[in-house]
Design an enzyme around this catalytic site. Sequence first.
Site, short mmCIF file in Angstrom:
data_model
loop_
_atom_site.label_atom_id
_atom_site.label_comp_id
_atom_site.label_asym_id
_atom_site.label_seq_id
_atom_site.Cartn_x
_atom_site.Cartn_y
_atom_site.Cartn_z
N TYR A 91 15.00 9.05 -3.52
CA TYR A 91 16.45 9.01 -3.58
C TYR A 91 16.98 7.60 -3.50
O TYR A 91 16.46 6.76 -2.79
CB TYR A 91 17.10 9.92 -2.55
CG TYR A 91 16.71 9.74 -1.11
CD1 TYR A 91 17.58 9.13 -0.21
CD2 TYR A 91 15.50 10.20 -0.64
CE1 TYR A 91 17.25 8.99 1.12
CE2 TYR A 91 15.15 10.07 0.69
CZ TYR A 91 16.03 9.46 1.56
OH TYR A 91 15.68 9.31 2.89
N HIS A 123 21.04 15.45 7.15
CA HIS A 123 21.38 14.11 7.59
C HIS A 123 22.64 13.57 6.91
O HIS A 123 22.89 13.88 5.75
CB HIS A 123 20.23 13.14 7.30
CG HIS A 123 18.93 13.56 7.91
ND1 HIS A 123 17.73 13.36 7.30
CD2 HIS A 123 18.65 14.18 9.08
CE1 HIS A 123 16.75 13.82 8.06
NE2 HIS A 123 17.29 14.33 9.15
N ASP A 125 15.70 16.60 13.88
CA ASP A 125 16.20 17.71 13.08
C ASP A 125 16.24 19.00 13.90
O ASP A 125 17.17 19.79 13.79
CB ASP A 125 15.36 17.89 11.82
CG ASP A 125 15.44 16.68 10.90
OD1 ASP A 125 16.40 15.88 11.04
OD2 ASP A 125 14.55 16.52 10.05
N LYS A 171 23.94 9.85 -2.51
CA LYS A 171 22.50 9.89 -2.80
C LYS A 171 22.26 10.51 -4.17
O LYS A 171 22.82 11.56 -4.49
CB LYS A 171 21.76 10.71 -1.74
CG LYS A 171 21.85 10.12 -0.35
CD LYS A 171 21.17 11.01 0.68
CE LYS A 171 21.29 10.40 2.07
NZ LYS A 171 20.70 11.29 3.09
#
Length: 183
Positions: free
Chosen positions: A133, A64, A170, A73
């Site tokens: 995250y 992503h 995905d 991140k």
Amino acid sequence: MTLQVTPTAIPDMLVIEPKVFGDDRGFFFESFNAQAFAQATGIKRDFVQDNHSKSSRNVLRGLHYQIQQTQGKLVRVTQGEVWDVGVDLRKSSPTFGLWVGLILSAENKKQAWIPEGFAHGFLVLSETAEFLYKTTDYYAPQYERTLLWNDATLGITWPIQDTPKLAAKDAAGTVWSEAKFFD
């Protein structure tokens, strides 16, 4: 807070290991300290959102990224173990198109810094895993893109025996030749 910072094969993607204090009662460590992070990495970012997911074995999330409101991140695992992957999507970068994979686990307590301009994903290796995250910008679904996890051009070596469990987005990810990149 003492951090050991190690660049990966893509120097902008970092492995961060906090100082862990442990004894027969358990352990303690600072999972994040803005001042120590900036001193150890040279990266000054405001983190605006924390995310927490739990997934079962063979769940693969990613790859992503957001084409606007790009997100850096800082990722870690608090339970279980994952194979974590970052892919450099910055056309101006000498490492454009390269990927790095590493094990993040509750046991090793390592964190990874995935810079803005990277696609990110992970595969759960343990029975379950909890993944946390911090992001430098807010989630913006209208700008989210998914790079196909098994794109042949990228050639990511996922440590998997079976077909992974994928979300619909995905499974329908974009192949490298049709992906949107950063300048």
